[in-house]
Design a protein around this motif. Structure first.
Motif, mmCIF file in Angstrom:
data_model
loop_
_atom_site.group_PDB
_atom_site.id
_atom_site.type_symbol
_atom_site.label_atom_id
_atom_site.label_comp_id
_atom_site.label_asym_id
_atom_site.label_seq_id
_atom_site.Cartn_x
_atom_site.Cartn_y
_atom_site.Cartn_z
ATOM 1 N N LEU A 1 0.238 2.621 1.438
ATOM 2 C CA LEU A 1 -0.231 3.758 2.235
ATOM 3 C C LEU A 1 -1.040 3.292 3.440
ATOM 4 C CD1 LEU A 1 -1.322 6.088 -0.709
ATOM 5 C CD2 LEU A 1 0.700 6.364 0.745
ATOM 6 N N ALA A 2 -1.837 2.242 3.260
ATOM 7 C CA ALA A 2 -2.652 1.729 4.369
ATOM 8 C C ALA A 2 -1.771 1.219 5.498
ATOM 9 C CB ALA A 2 -3.579 0.630 3.871
ATOM 10 N N ARG A 3 -0.628 0.646 5.157
ATOM 11 C CA ARG A 3 0.275 0.119 6.191
ATOM 12 C C ARG A 3 0.920 1.224 7.016
ATOM 13 N NH1 ARG A 3 3.137 -3.941 2.001
ATOM 14 N NH2 ARG A 3 1.645 -5.665 2.088
ATOM 15 N N LEU A 4 0.992 2.421 6.448
ATOM 16 C CA LEU A 4 1.635 3.519 7.163
ATOM 17 C C LEU A 4 0.782 4.046 8.309
ATOM 18 C CD1 LEU A 4 3.173 5.454 4.130
ATOM 19 C CD2 LEU A 4 4.312 3.875 5.705
ATOM 20 N N GLY A 5 -0.514 3.719 8.311
ATOM 21 C CA GLY A 5 -1.369 4.054 9.441
ATOM 22 C C GLY A 5 -2.002 5.421 9.377
ATOM 23 N N ASP A 6 -1.251 6.444 9.022
ATOM 24 C CA ASP A 6 -1.778 7.810 9.039
ATOM 25 C C ASP A 6 -2.178 8.303 7.656
ATOM 26 O OD1 ASP A 6 0.769 7.829 8.069
ATOM 27 O OD2 ASP A 6 1.381 9.686 9.058
ATOM 28 N N ARG A 7 -2.261 7.387 6.697
ATOM 29 C CA ARG A 7 -2.604 7.800 5.328
ATOM 30 C C ARG A 7 -3.755 6.950 4.784
ATOM 31 N NH1 ARG A 7 3.124 8.488 2.271
ATOM 32 N NH2 ARG A 7 1.803 9.609 0.774
ATOM 33 N N GLN A 8 -4.690 6.655 5.668
ATOM 34 C CA GLN A 8 -5.813 5.798 5.311
ATOM 35 C C GLN A 8 -6.708 6.414 4.236
ATOM 36 O OE1 GLN A 8 -6.178 2.614 6.924
ATOM 37 N NE2 GLN A 8 -4.091 3.237 7.406
ATOM 38 N N GLU A 9 -6.938 7.721 4.317
ATOM 39 C CA GLU A 9 -7.832 8.354 3.348
ATOM 40 C C GLU A 9 -7.263 8.267 1.928
ATOM 41 O OE1 GLU A 9 -8.926 12.293 4.398
ATOM 42 O OE2 GLU A 9 -9.920 11.714 6.268
ATOM 43 N N GLU A 10 -5.965 8.515 1.791
ATOM 44 C CA GLU A 10 -5.354 8.419 0.467
ATOM 45 C C GLU A 10 -5.337 6.971 -0.019
ATOM 46 O OE1 GLU A 10 -1.369 9.817 -2.020
ATOM 47 O OE2 GLU A 10 -1.388 9.967 0.179
ATOM 48 N N ALA A 11 -5.102 6.044 0.918
ATOM 49 C CA ALA A 11 -5.152 4.622 0.554
ATOM 50 C C ALA A 11 -6.526 4.264 0.008
ATOM 51 C CB ALA A 11 -4.816 3.757 1.761
ATOM 52 N N GLU A 12 -7.566 4.777 0.688
ATOM 53 C CA GLU A 12 -8.934 4.507 0.231
ATOM 54 C C GLU A 12 -9.163 5.039 -1.177
ATOM 55 O OE1 GLU A 12 -13.504 5.918 1.251
ATOM 56 O OE2 GLU A 12 -12.005 5.919 2.863
ATOM 57 N N GLN A 13 -8.638 6.204 -1.483
ATOM 58 C CA GLN A 13 -8.809 6.776 -2.812
ATOM 59 C C GLN A 13 -8.191 5.880 -3.890
ATOM 60 O OE1 GLN A 13 -7.071 10.669 -2.598
ATOM 61 N NE2 GLN A 13 -8.544 11.442 -1.095
ATOM 62 N N TRP A 14 -6.988 5.381 -3.630
ATOM 63 C CA TRP A 14 -6.339 4.530 -4.625
ATOM 64 C C TRP A 14 -7.034 3.180 -4.748
ATOM 65 C CZ3 TRP A 14 -3.690 6.412 -8.318
ATOM 66 C CH2 TRP A 14 -2.938 7.573 -8.146
ATOM 67 N N TYR A 15 -7.492 2.641 -3.624
ATOM 68 C CA TYR A 15 -8.264 1.398 -3.690
ATOM 69 C C TYR A 15 -9.520 1.595 -4.539
ATOM 70 C CZ TYR A 15 -5.662 -1.186 -0.065
ATOM 71 O OH TYR A 15 -4.722 -1.875 0.656
ATOM 72 N N ARG A 16 -10.181 2.722 -4.357
ATOM 73 C CA ARG A 16 -11.407 2.981 -5.124
ATOM 74 C C ARG A 16 -11.097 3.094 -6.613
ATOM 75 N NH1 ARG A 16 -15.972 3.943 -2.309
ATOM 76 N NH2 ARG A 16 -15.758 4.445 -0.089
ATOM 77 N N ARG A 17 -10.013 3.773 -6.955
ATOM 78 C CA ARG A 17 -9.669 3.906 -8.376
ATOM 79 C C ARG A 17 -9.403 2.543 -8.997
ATOM 80 N NH1 ARG A 17 -5.423 8.445 -10.046
ATOM 81 N NH2 ARG A 17 -5.758 7.275 -11.993
ATOM 82 N N ALA A 18 -8.671 1.703 -8.264
ATOM 83 C CA ALA A 18 -8.385 0.366 -8.793
ATOM 84 C C ALA A 18 -9.650 -0.483 -8.837
ATOM 85 C CB ALA A 18 -7.317 -0.313 -7.948
ATOM 86 N N ALA A 19 -10.473 -0.382 -7.788
ATOM 87 C CA ALA A 19 -11.702 -1.177 -7.729
ATOM 88 C C ALA A 19 -12.663 -0.797 -8.850
ATOM 89 C CB ALA A 19 -12.383 -0.999 -6.373
ATOM 90 N N ASP A 20 -12.702 0.482 -9.187
ATOM 91 C CA ASP A 20 -13.596 0.938 -10.248
ATOM 92 C C ASP A 20 -13.205 0.391 -11.615
ATOM 93 O OD1 ASP A 20 -15.186 2.332 -8.495
ATOM 94 O OD2 ASP A 20 -14.200 4.270 -8.826
ATOM 95 N N THR A 21 -11.968 -0.061 -11.765
ATOM 96 C CA THR A 21 -11.541 -0.688 -13.025
ATOM 97 C C THR A 21 -11.781 -2.188 -13.019
ATOM 98 O OG1 THR A 21 -9.259 -1.192 -12.348
ATOM 99 C CG2 THR A 21 -9.708 1.043 -13.189
ATOM 100 N N GLY A 22 -12.278 -2.735 -11.884
ATOM 101 C CA GLY A 22 -12.546 -4.170 -11.813
ATOM 102 C C GLY A 22 -11.508 -4.972 -11.071
ATOM 103 N N HIS A 23 -10.561 -4.331 -10.375
ATOM 104 C CA HIS A 23 -9.514 -5.044 -9.640
ATOM 105 C C HIS A 23 -10.112 -5.632 -8.367
ATOM 106 C CE1 HIS A 23 -5.776 -5.894 -7.539
ATOM 107 N NE2 HIS A 23 -5.101 -5.608 -8.633
ATOM 108 N N THR A 24 -10.254 -6.960 -8.322
ATOM 109 C CA THR A 24 -10.950 -7.595 -7.202
ATOM 110 C C THR A 24 -10.171 -7.498 -5.899
ATOM 111 O OG1 THR A 24 -10.011 -9.733 -7.849
ATOM 112 C CG2 THR A 24 -12.209 -9.182 -8.694
ATOM 113 N N GLY A 25 -8.843 -7.518 -5.967
ATOM 114 C CA GLY A 25 -8.051 -7.368 -4.749
ATOM 115 C C GLY A 25 -8.283 -6.012 -4.108
ATOM 116 N N ALA A 26 -8.407 -4.972 -4.938
ATOM 117 C CA ALA A 26 -8.676 -3.638 -4.412
ATOM 118 C C ALA A 26 -10.067 -3.573 -3.789
ATOM 119 C CB ALA A 26 -8.536 -2.604 -5.518
ATOM 120 N N MET A 27 -11.053 -4.242 -4.408
ATOM 121 C CA MET A 27 -12.397 -4.291 -3.829
ATOM 122 C C MET A 27 -12.352 -4.911 -2.436
ATOM 123 S SD MET A 27 -14.573 -5.713 -7.098
ATOM 124 C CE MET A 27 -14.386 -5.020 -8.737
#
Length: 647
Positions: A505-531
């Motif tokens: 989603l981040a690569r698509l350019g116009d969907r940054q907010e949704e990309a941020e949401q998914w990164y946060r969900r993954a980061a909250d589980t401990g995924h370091t790449g998402a952090m």
């Protein structure tokens, strides 16, 4: 209404009557004598007890089906049970029944299947781990002696503990949930990868088996180096986004194996050390003496490994032809990722293409039964090329599989035929289909990989959904479908899919907010790449630098080298935090990250540390880093070393 519920209501009714009637009688009849009063009170109390017991059985908060302790193990869960339904003690089980391979020449000149045990260098660590409880993992090549070392250790240290050998991947979970109390026990997991499927052993189950503070339960596992390497790769992919879950295993499996380290991860070498060799020479056993001079691995010679290779590879005549073809078909089933024993009728469908051309259409071939008998004969009285199992199923020897994957034997240069892949997918369970897909992917059979993953994904396998998303995304023209599979896997809790969906989603350019949401969900589980990627996303917005720094730090503190590098850049740009930036560049550079080496060189050169800057530029330049090459040239030119700069 169920019979159990109807019975509970009847009990409640009678209990209520038993409470109310005696109490009313007692209150009304004040003139009764003392004995009658006591009797009334007693009946009232008994009724109250019955009422409370009934309420306790029906009280909210207790999960339906919660197991109560049981004295015996559920049937079919364990390979070995005593007559009373309990697991046997360690001292009651034959090592050959646990996967220890018999030694050569054991049927004629020796009255024991196994020669004396030769102590291995890892035995001290192994004994420590078994005494401490928890899990211990022995790894090495096939027929290196892993199972023998493990058996000897538990036989020395825990002979009177019960031995649990699960019959299938989810057996341990079934035993625990059935309420069987596991204490003073050894759990035996030969070929650990077989138990790391969804629903098998994971960190949560391991914690239930071996909680901290207890040492009475030990899980002893073995694994071949090839399988361990795949799991290690899955555990350390670092959130790069375009990586696959290795061998079709979910993240929980990779994380469990990653936690087994230090003295709990014990290598068993193919060849003896000098000390081991000295102990072997003192054994006085002629089989051991022959193994010491054989010129191959010590344990593999004792297990008739080279002799099995010759039996499979070299021969003539009808029995050899059919037996060889059946063995080859079974080896290719394992190469395709099918780890379960193969049914006889499947081998019968697959074996003919492995016959020599002159034999394929002969009418006088031996029967399948005769071929299987030949393939299952023990070689030199030790192991056999095909291992028979219950229900007329068979497995190719680990040794033959290992040698094939390292470029030896009849199938060394031959790809697995399409017929094998397609036939296996008709009988594969959902986890097996996912595993087959991954093996197909890594052998560039992408159409088969897609077919296998679709089969598993349609049946709810989240790892297959994720892998299918990766495959489709890599195709370039199927981004929308890749996104759909990532979403399905992410909605089922797959953190890698959350991360990849955020990246897509981040690569698509116009969907940054949704990309941020998914990164946060993954980061909250401990995924370091998402952090780390969340930090990049926030930093690019310009007004969220502090939060970006926080996410970089979280990822960097958990070992993510990309986050270390990004944090170094962020701090260096602030001007007043150069020293801290240098520290993070160094940490990333020490892991081998070349762009961190180059940036560290720039930072050192700017503050006048020319010699050390040159060292870092050279290290990065030696790996082909073009910026480091350019910076090294400038540095040398400024110092007047023109010739070196031109070179």
């Amino acid at each position: 209404m169920s019979a159990r519920r109807r019975l509970r209501q009847i009990v409640l009714l009678f209990s209520s009557v038993a409470v109310v009637v005696p109490l009313v009688y007692f209150l009304v009849k004040q003139g009764l004598d003392r004995a009658e009063k006591i009797t009334s009170i007693a009946f009232g109390l008994l009724g109250a007890i019955g009422l409370m017991a009934s309420w306790r059985a029906a009280r909210p908060g207790k999960k339906p089906g919660t197991a109560s302790p049981t004295e015996s193990v559920p049937l079919g869960c364990l390979l070995h049970l005593r007559d009373d339904g309990r697991p046997p003690l360690v001292e009651q089980v034959d090592p050959l029944d646990l996967g220890v391979k018999p030694a050569i020449d054991t049927t004629d000149r020796h009255d024991q299947d196994l020669p004396p045990y030769v102590p291995r260098t890892g035995d001290d660590d192994l004994e420590w781990a078994i005494a401490e409880g928890g899990i211990v993992l022995l790894h090495g090549k096939a027929a290196a002696g892993k199972s023998r070392s493990a058996f000897e250790a538990i036989h020395r240290l825990r002979p009177h503990h019960q031995l649990l050998t699960p019959a299938y991947a989810g057996a341990l979970k079934d035993v625990v949930e059935a309420g069987y109390p596991i204490s003073d026990a050894v759990v035996w997991l030969d070929d650990l990868e077989r138990f790391l499927t969804p629903g098998g052993i994971d960190q949560a189950l391991l914690q239930r088996l071996c909680p901290s503070g207890r040492a009475d339960v030990v899980v002893v596992a073995t694994i071949r180096d090839e399988e361990l390497s795949r799991l290690d790769h899955a555990a350390t992919r670092g959130g790069q986004g375009q990586e696959l879950i290795t061998a079709g295993l979910d993240e929980a499996a990779a994380k469990l194996v990653a936690q087994i380290r230090g003295r709990r991860r014990i290598p068993v070498g193919q060849h003896l050390t000098d000390t081991e060799r000295t102990d072997a020479e003192a054994s006085g056993d002629d089989r051991i003496a022959a193994a010491l001079t054989a010129g191959v691995g010590f344990a593999e010679y004792l297990a008739a490994g080279p002799a099995m290779m010759r039996r499979w590879s070299v021969g003539d005549g009808p029995s050899f032809e059919v037996g060889h073809a059946l063995i080859s078909a079974a080896v290719d089933c394992r190469r395709a990722g099918y780890t379960a024993p193969v049914p006889r009728d499947i081998l019968a469908k697959l074996y003919r293409p492995y016959l020599s051309p002159a034999w394929r259409h002969r009418a006088d071939l031996p029967t399948i039964t005769q071929g299987l008998q030949w393939a299952c004969e023990r070689v030199l009285g030790a192991s056999s090329c095909l291992l028979p199992h219950e229900n007329d199923t068979y497995t190719a020897s680990d040794y033959l599989l290992d040698r094939t994957t390292t470029g030896q034997g009849p199938l060394a240069t031959t790809p697995v035929p399409d017929q094998v892949w397609n036939t296996l997918l008709t009988i594969a369970t959902t986890p097996q289909a996912a595993t087959i897909g991954t093996h197909a992917y890594f052998t560039q059979r992408l159409a088969i990989a897609e077919q296998a993953w679709r089969t598993a994904a349609d049946n709810g396998h989240t790892g297959a959904m994720f892998n299918l998303g990766v495959l489709l995304e890599q195709r370039g023209d199927r981004q929308e479908e890749a996104e759909q599979w990532y979403r399905r896997a992410a909605d089922n809790g797959h953190t890698g899919a959350m991360f990849n969906l955020g990246t897509l989603l981040a690569r698509l350019g116009d969907r940054q907010e949704e990309a941020e949401q998914w990164y946060r969900r993954a980061a909250d589980t401990g995924h370091t790449g998402a952090m780390s990627n969340l930090g990049v996303l926030l930093e690019q917005r310009g007004d969220r630098q502090e939060e970006a720094e926080q996410w970089y730090r979280r990822a960097a503190d958990n070992g993510h080298t990309g986050a270390m590098f990004n944090l170094g850049i962020l701090l260096a740009q602030r001007g007043d935090r150069q020293e801290e930036a240098e520290q993070w560049y160094r940490r990333a550079a020490d892991t081998g990250r070349t762009d961190a080496m180059s940036n560290l060189g720039v930072l050192l050169a700017q503050r006048g540390s020319q010699e050390e800057a040159e060292q870092w530029f050279r290290r990065a330049a030696d790996t082909g880093h073009t910026d480091a090459m350019s910076n090294l040239g400038l540095l040398l030119e400024q110092r007047g070393d023109g010739e070196q700069s031109e070179g």
